[in-house]
Design a protein around this motif. Structure first.
Motif, PDB file in Angstrom:
ATOM      1  N   GLY A 292      14.421   5.807  -1.554  1.00 15.43           N
ATOM      2  CA  GLY A 292      13.769   4.916  -0.591  1.00 15.43           C
ATOM      3  C   GLY A 292      12.403   5.425  -0.178  1.00 15.43           C
ATOM      4  N   LYS A 293      12.318   6.717   0.145  1.00 16.55           N
ATOM      5  CA  LYS A 293      11.026   7.309   0.525  1.00 16.55           C
ATOM      6  C   LYS A 293      10.024   7.219  -0.617  1.00 16.55           C
ATOM      7  CE  LYS A 293      12.605  10.688   3.924  1.00 16.55           C
ATOM      8  NZ  LYS A 293      12.818  12.114   4.202  1.00 16.55           N
ATOM      9  N   GLY A 294      10.516   7.451  -1.840  1.00 18.43           N
ATOM     10  CA  GLY A 294       9.635   7.402  -3.002  1.00 18.43           C
ATOM     11  C   GLY A 294       9.097   6.013  -3.288  1.00 18.43           C
ATOM     12  N   LEU A 295       9.857   4.985  -2.924  1.00 19.01           N
ATOM     13  CA  LEU A 295       9.447   3.611  -3.216  1.00 19.01           C
ATOM     14  C   LEU A 295       8.555   2.994  -2.141  1.00 19.01           C
ATOM     15  CD1 LEU A 295      12.778   2.134  -4.636  1.00 19.01           C
ATOM     16  CD2 LEU A 295      10.741   2.828  -5.918  1.00 19.01           C
ATOM     17  N   LEU A 296       8.664   3.475  -0.910  1.00  7.84           N
ATOM     18  CA  LEU A 296       7.898   2.879   0.190  1.00  7.84           C
ATOM     19  C   LEU A 296       6.404   2.867  -0.113  1.00  7.84           C
ATOM     20  CD1 LEU A 296       9.600   4.192   3.447  1.00  7.84           C
ATOM     21  CD2 LEU A 296       9.557   1.854   2.599  1.00  7.84           C
ATOM     22  N   GLY A 297       5.799   1.706   0.051  1.00 10.39           N
ATOM     23  CA  GLY A 297       4.364   1.570  -0.138  1.00 10.39           C
ATOM     24  C   GLY A 297       3.928   1.343  -1.577  1.00 10.39           C
ATOM     25  N   LYS A 298       4.857   1.423  -2.522  1.00  8.06           N
ATOM     26  CA  LYS A 298       4.508   1.237  -3.939  1.00  8.06           C
ATOM     27  C   LYS A 298       4.339  -0.249  -4.241  1.00  8.06           C
ATOM     28  CE  LYS A 298       4.930   5.563  -5.352  1.00  8.06           C
ATOM     29  NZ  LYS A 298       4.170   6.388  -4.450  1.00  8.06           N
ATOM     30  N   GLU A 299       3.549  -0.516  -5.292  1.00  9.33           N
ATOM     31  CA  GLU A 299       3.329  -1.879  -5.751  1.00  9.33           C
ATOM     32  C   GLU A 299       3.877  -2.025  -7.165  1.00  9.33           C
ATOM     33  OE1 GLU A 299      -0.828  -2.787  -5.366  1.00  9.33           O
ATOM     34  OE2 GLU A 299      -0.826  -2.424  -3.215  1.00  9.33           O
ATOM     35  N   VAL A 300       3.996  -3.259  -7.644  1.00 11.66           N
ATOM     36  CA  VAL A 300       4.486  -3.507  -9.003  1.00 11.66           C
ATOM     37  C   VAL A 300       3.586  -2.759  -9.987  1.00 11.66           C
ATOM     38  CG1 VAL A 300       4.853  -5.262 -10.780  1.00 11.66           C
ATOM     39  CG2 VAL A 300       5.546  -5.712  -8.422  1.00 11.66           C
ATOM     40  N   GLY A 301       4.221  -2.032 -10.898  1.00 16.53           N
ATOM     41  CA  GLY A 301       3.494  -1.247 -11.892  1.00 16.53           C
ATOM     42  C   GLY A 301       3.317   0.212 -11.501  1.00 16.53           C
ATOM     43  N   ASP A 302       3.482   0.532 -10.221  1.00 15.88           N
ATOM     44  CA  ASP A 302       3.362   1.921  -9.770  1.00 15.88           C
ATOM     45  C   ASP A 302       4.543   2.742 -10.263  1.00 15.88           C
ATOM     46  OD1 ASP A 302       1.056   1.294  -8.420  1.00 15.88           O
ATOM     47  OD2 ASP A 302       1.928   1.440  -6.406  1.00 15.88           O
TER      48      ASP A 302
END
Length: 158
Positions: A127-137
């Motif tokens: 969850g922490k790793g995904l927060l703020g990411k966009e498609v393709g990141d």
């Protein structure tokens, strides 16, 4: 200072229902157990009394913790969230870059997390790793077995 926790409206309602149950059902039950044990005589050697008092202490601690969580709770307004980024309440489809396996998770508050239903906490490593990411990141997540890389494939709202 207390930490603000974000919940869905349903998640907050469940917390309030749990608190109501503890205060109106469980607390009176334990009080009755204490009274029954007290009626049996000598309290110095009464295991039932000791057990009931301990249960009461644990329940009161849970109630206090739940009240604090509720007082620091904020309901997330999904209409105010950026749809292009992985945020709380987002449904995020990710692909493990090592094996190509795809997974879909909803990012939720810690108390609402339920892996069986695909809900992971924003405080969990993934969850922490995904927060703020966009498609393709690419999200690099530290897990017990080492670092795992996930590509964000899709982000959606409920």
């Amino acid at each position: 200072m207390s930490k603000v926790n974000y919940y869905t409206a349903e998640g907050l309602a469940r917390l309030k229902e749990e608190l109501k149950d503890m205060e109106s059902v469980q607390r009176p039950k334990i009080s009755q157990q204490i009274a029954d044990a007290r009626d049996k005589g000598d309290l110095s050697e009464n295991a039932e009394y000791d057990a009931a008092k301990e249960a009461q202490g644990l329940l009161e601690a849970k109630i206090a913790k739940l009240k604090e969580a509720i007082s620091n709770a904020r309901v997330v307004d999904e209409s105010q969230l950026d749809d292009s980024k992985a945020l709380i309440l987002s449904y995020v489809t990710i692909k493990n870059t090592a094996n190509g396996k795809k997974m879909k998770y909803q990012l939720v508050a810690p108390k609402e997390a339920d892996l069986k239903s695909g809900k992971i906490s924003v405080d969990s490593p993934i969850g922490k790793g995904l927060l703020g990411k966009e498609v393709g990141d690419i999200a690099e997540v530290e897990v017990p077995t080492g670092k795992v890389k996930f590509e964000v494939v899709e982000i959606a709202r409920g």
